[in-house]
Write a protein that holds these residues in place. Structure first.
Motif, short mmCIF file in Angstrom:
data_model
loop_
_atom_site.label_atom_id
_atom_site.label_comp_id
_atom_site.label_asym_id
_atom_site.label_seq_id
_atom_site.Cartn_x
_atom_site.Cartn_y
_atom_site.Cartn_z
N LYS A 176 -4.64 -7.58 -0.74
CA LYS A 176 -4.42 -9.01 -0.55
C LYS A 176 -3.10 -9.47 -1.15
O LYS A 176 -2.49 -10.40 -0.66
CB LYS A 176 -5.57 -9.80 -1.18
N ASP A 177 -2.66 -8.84 -2.23
CA ASP A 177 -1.48 -9.30 -2.94
C ASP A 177 -0.47 -8.18 -3.15
O ASP A 177 0.24 -8.15 -4.15
CB ASP A 177 -1.87 -9.90 -4.29
N ASP A 187 5.14 -5.19 3.54
CA ASP A 187 4.31 -6.37 3.37
C ASP A 187 2.93 -6.05 3.94
O ASP A 187 2.63 -6.32 5.09
CB ASP A 187 4.94 -7.55 4.10
N LYS A 189 -0.01 -7.26 3.29
CA LYS A 189 -0.85 -8.41 3.62
C LYS A 189 -0.56 -8.88 5.05
O LYS A 189 -1.47 -9.22 5.81
CB LYS A 189 -0.60 -9.55 2.64
N ASP A 193 -3.33 -9.04 7.98
CA ASP A 193 -3.58 -10.32 8.65
C ASP A 193 -3.35 -10.22 10.15
O ASP A 193 -4.09 -10.81 10.95
CB ASP A 193 -2.68 -11.41 8.06
N SER A 201 -9.07 -3.60 7.37
CA SER A 201 -8.73 -4.24 6.10
C SER A 201 -9.32 -3.47 4.93
O SER A 201 -8.64 -3.24 3.92
CB SER A 201 -9.24 -5.69 6.08
N ASP A 205 -7.23 -1.48 2.12
CA ASP A 205 -7.55 -1.85 0.73
C ASP A 205 -7.72 -0.60 -0.12
O ASP A 205 -7.10 -0.44 -1.18
CB ASP A 205 -8.85 -2.67 0.79
#
Length: 310
Positions: A176-177, A187, A189, A193, A201, A205
């Motif tokens: 997420k970050d 990037d 995230k 998205d 996801s 993760d």
């Protein structure tokens, strides 16, 4: 004399830095050496930046330790004294902000590359007038050593705290970050998205959590799963049905995408390389080789997402 004396300052900083890391942060360094960038001088370049006298004599010379691969403490003086550079000076909050922007504009380094900065102006006279032996004696007294030690203790402490916060976060935090970390490759995230799939996801993760903890073998294997999922999602996105009984190995998925003219030959070849890399990862050298394999798979994932999911 000036250059030799500056290099003496650099040597002292790095020596004390190493002492602190080796004594107080050995477990953290052994787990994640990337967090302690000054520990490996082979990837550090030294800049002495000369600023306009209009800023005052106390800010005229700035020393920058910058993370640049294979520079081996290469030394360079940068002249930023031209008055034209200061026409927009009022918009910068600090001298450091000004330097970061002007150096970036000149193609030298970006802000995240800066490891440490030190104001040389306070010892400018000694740098210019003392021989190297005299200068070593000058800065090796107890007062200077204490100052150097405290500065490096603060730097290593900051890196150490970042490391502790980083490894104590749950795995879901990284996906997420991920852009908050200097270790991040892309990037992530934005990738997650754009794909907007729960399975993808979760897999990303887990892959980035493994990578962030230097578990490159686990990360490489999981990134292979991520790429398989992404290929299946791309087939579905293009109207192709993917049954449970269909072959879902990465090479077969890439071949099917190519046969359906969804991807070109070049991208199919990249996917095939990823398949081989993932399968051979357990037989390759540890560390940087596996880390590079992770980079290649993530770059391929990014290319697919950027081309077909945005």
């Amino acid at each position: 004399m000036f250059e030799e004396n500056v290099k003496t300052v650099v040597t002292n900083f790095i020596s004390i830095y190493n002492q602190i890391v080796n004594t107080l942060y050995r477990p953290a360094y052994s787990t994640n050496p990337e967090a302690f960038r000054l520990k490996d001088p082979s990837n550090i370049k030294i800049y002495v930046i000369q600023l306009s006298p209009l800023l005052g004599e106390n800010d005229e010379f700035q020393l920058y330790f910058v993370h640049e691969k294979d520079k081996n403490l290469e030394y360079q003086i940068i002249d930023l004294t031209n008055d034209k550079l200061y026409e927009d000076y009022s918009k910068y909050g600090t001298i450091k902000d000004f330097i970061k922007q002007k150096m970036s504009e000149k193609g030298y380094f970006e802000g995240p590359d800066i490891v440490y900065t030190y104001n040389l102006s306070f010892i400018k006279q000694q740098l210019n007038t003392l021989s190297n032996d005299e200068f070593k004696e000058y800065i090796n007294n107890e007062t200077w050593y204490s100052s150097y030690y405290n500065r490096m203790l603060d730097l290593v402490g900051l890196e150490g705290r970042s490391y502790v916060e980083h490894v104590n976060h749950p795995a879901s935090y990284y996906a997420k970050d991920a852009t908050r970390y200097s270790y991040s490759l892309l990037d992530l995230k934005a990738i997650i998205d754009a794909v907007n799939d729960e399975d993808f996801s979760y897999q990303m993760d887990q892959a980035i959590a493994a990578y962030e903890n230097s578990l490159y073998l686990a990360s490489c294997a999981t990134l292979g799963v991520c790429l398989e999922t992404l290929c299946k999602l791309l087939l579905q996105k293009k109207g192709e049905k993917v049954k449970d009984s269909d072959a879902t190995m990465l090479d077969k998925l890439g071949q099917r995408l190519r046969e359906k003219k969804i991807i070109n030959y070049k991208l199919n070849s990249r996917i095939d390389v990823c398949y081989k890399v993932r399968n051979l990862s357990s037989h390759t050298s540890p560390g940087k080789v596996l880390q590079g394999d992770c980079h290649f798979i993530i770059a391929t994932i990014n290319e697919i997402v950027d081309t077909y999911f945005k």
